[in-house]
Enzyme design. Structure first.
Site, PDB file in Angstrom:
ATOM      1  N   SER A 220      -5.315   7.006  -0.174  1.00  0.00           N
ATOM      2  CA  SER A 220      -4.990   8.384  -0.529  1.00  0.00           C
ATOM      3  C   SER A 220      -6.176   9.034  -1.246  1.00  0.00           C
ATOM      4  O   SER A 220      -7.261   9.135  -0.680  1.00  0.00           O
ATOM      5  CB  SER A 220      -3.710   8.401  -1.385  1.00  0.00           C
ATOM      6  OG  SER A 220      -3.238   9.714  -1.563  1.00  0.00           O
ATOM      7  N   ASP A 346       2.312  12.324   8.352  1.00  0.00           N
ATOM      8  CA  ASP A 346       2.074  12.301   6.903  1.00  0.00           C
ATOM      9  C   ASP A 346       2.040  13.725   6.360  1.00  0.00           C
ATOM     10  O   ASP A 346       1.147  14.511   6.702  1.00  0.00           O
ATOM     11  CB  ASP A 346       0.740  11.591   6.629  1.00  0.00           C
ATOM     12  CG  ASP A 346       0.437  11.439   5.145  1.00  0.00           C
ATOM     13  OD1 ASP A 346       1.199  11.963   4.306  1.00  0.00           O
ATOM     14  OD2 ASP A 346      -0.576  10.784   4.816  1.00  0.00           O
ATOM     15  N   HIS A 375       3.125   8.592   4.312  1.00  0.00           N
ATOM     16  CA  HIS A 375       1.987   8.513   3.400  1.00  0.00           C
ATOM     17  C   HIS A 375       2.005   7.166   2.685  1.00  0.00           C
ATOM     18  O   HIS A 375       2.892   6.892   1.881  1.00  0.00           O
ATOM     19  CB  HIS A 375       2.046   9.660   2.386  1.00  0.00           C
ATOM     20  CG  HIS A 375       0.807   9.768   1.541  1.00  0.00           C
ATOM     21  ND1 HIS A 375      -0.397  10.212   2.040  1.00  0.00           N
ATOM     22  CD2 HIS A 375       0.573   9.489   0.233  1.00  0.00           C
ATOM     23  CE1 HIS A 375      -1.312  10.205   1.087  1.00  0.00           C
ATOM     24  NE2 HIS A 375      -0.750   9.763  -0.025  1.00  0.00           N
TER      25      HIS A 375
END
Length: 413
Positions: A220, A346, A375
């Site tokens: 991320s 996502d 995600h």
């Protein structure tokens, strides 16, 4: 597609005839009730196999890197079967921290000094009992970068440490300032656009383990920071390879996606509160330079960045910060083999913002795009407690880069 449509139509017709001819007893009796269950199960299974379980899309800027991934990392060519009862994006994202196990890992913590007088917390897993790499001087090292407010205790980090341990490698987790329990010594935290702390960490790792091959994985925001670092440093990184998971490519698009009503309610507000909690823990240091009361009134990540992050790192506007933070602008300058796993569903990193065309122009970059996964989800199996698709991508890529890295020299040829 024609034959597939015909097969589905035939199946639907046969199921209808079967249900009509059943003994008409109570709904939950042995006739219609059982038939309905079987019919629904068959229909759901067909839908799952046709529309959900698919092979990922592999996009590479060069034939050499593409061939390397296909031969050394078979997972990139396999059909990804998301957990059949929770394949939807938001459910995958929300359930991952709760359903996946947290492997037991004992870290050795190290605090290193930053140029501004601050301190950076590193958590080492030395793997001194490694059977394949018993010499610590040459034991391969894996640098891990967690997400926005993540630390070395996140389940996805612990899983990568476990995978590295199985391979005989050493791990070190770079915790962003102020998130893992250490004190802030200066009024500065972190942001995805600023890679100074990462540069300090890289220099420290390479100085203390000069003979050890080094790879890195970012998740991320950690992946975004790593991509920005690679784009700015070019070849001068010392890294043999990098893998990113669920990185956001265009911060404007990521933020806009998270501001849609449902995603704002589920994700944005929660992450904003986590950022504010981190700031509030260090209020005595930070309030000397920033209006913390104003920061604590932010309702979204964008408002938080406008009131805190962009100001801390000296950007004239928040838009200037978001432009600098977006890895899409540095992708063409990456000169280290970099594999990037994203899910098309996502909501943190919308599919239309994944830089497919830009990746095609760089022989050092490859994108692996699954239809589902959410995600940092990528759950698979009936009960996805021990391993995920993301874990398998990490393990195979890290091993391939370290053990077969010679195949990755001069990817532009």
């Amino acid at each position: 597609m024609i034959s597939l449509d015909i097969n589905l139509n035939v199946l639907t017709r046969d199921l209808s005839l079967y249900l009509e001819n059943q003994v008409k007893v109570g709904l939950f009796g042995s006739g219609v009730g059982l038939s309905l269950v079987l019919g629904f199960s068959a229909a759901y299974t067909c839908y799952y196999l046709v529309s959900v379980a698919k092979k990922p899309q592999l996009v590479a800027g060069g034939k050499k890197f593409y061939k390397f991934l296909r031969e050394q990392c078979p997972v990139v060519s396999e059909t990804y079967y998301p957990t059949f009862w929770c394949w939807e994006s938001r459910i995958q994202t929300l359930l991952r921290p709760f359903v996946t196990a947290k492997p037991g890992v004992i870290y050795r913590n190290e605090l290193i000094k930053a140029a501004d007088g601050g301190q950076i917390s590193l958590d080492w897993f030395d793997n001194d009992e490694s059977p394949t790499h018993p010499d610590p001087a040459s034991r391969p090292t894996v640098l891990l970068l967690p997400g926005l407010t993540g630390t070395s205790r996140e389940s996805y980090i612990l899983h990568m440490v476990q995978q590295s341990r199985d391979l005989g490698y050493r791990c070190v987790v770079f915790n962003n300032r102020g998130v893992s329990g250490e004190m802030l010594l200066t009024p500065r935290t972190y942001c995805v656009a600023n890679t100074e702390d990462l540069e300090t960490v890289m220099e420290h790792i390479q100085r203390t383990n000069q003979a050890a091959p080094l790879v890195a994985a970012g998740v991320s925001m950690g992946g975004m920071m790593l991509a920005n670092y690679l784009g700015r440093k070019g070849r001068a990184t010392g890294l043999k390879g990098v893998v990113l998971f669920s990185a956001g490519w265009d911060v404007f698009e990521c933020t806009a996606s998270l501001e849609k009503p449902l995603d704002r309610f589920i994700f944005n507000s929660y992450l904003t509160s986590c950022l504010q909690a981190s700031v509030d823990r260090h209020r005595p240091v930070l309030e000397k330079a920033y209006d913390i009361d104003h920061v604590m009134k932010a309702k979204t990540i964008r408002e938080f960045d406008e009131r805190f992050t962009s100001i801390m790192f000296g950007y004239p506007t928040n838009d200037d910060y978001y432009h600098a933070a977006s890895p899409v602008h540095t992708l063409r300058s990456v000169q280290v083999p970099m594999l990037c796993l994203n899910a098309a569903d996502d909501v943190f990193s919308p599919s239309h913002a994944i830089p497919v065309e830009a990746a095609k122009q760089n022989p050092n970059v490859a994108l692996l795009i699954t239809c589902h996964g959410g995600h940092i989800g990528f759950l698979e199996g009936l009960w996805p407690r021990q391993s995920t698709y993301m874990d398998r991508v990490f393990k195979q890529f890290a091993q391939a880069v370290i053990e077969e890295g010679a195949l990755l020299t001069d990817l532009s040829s």
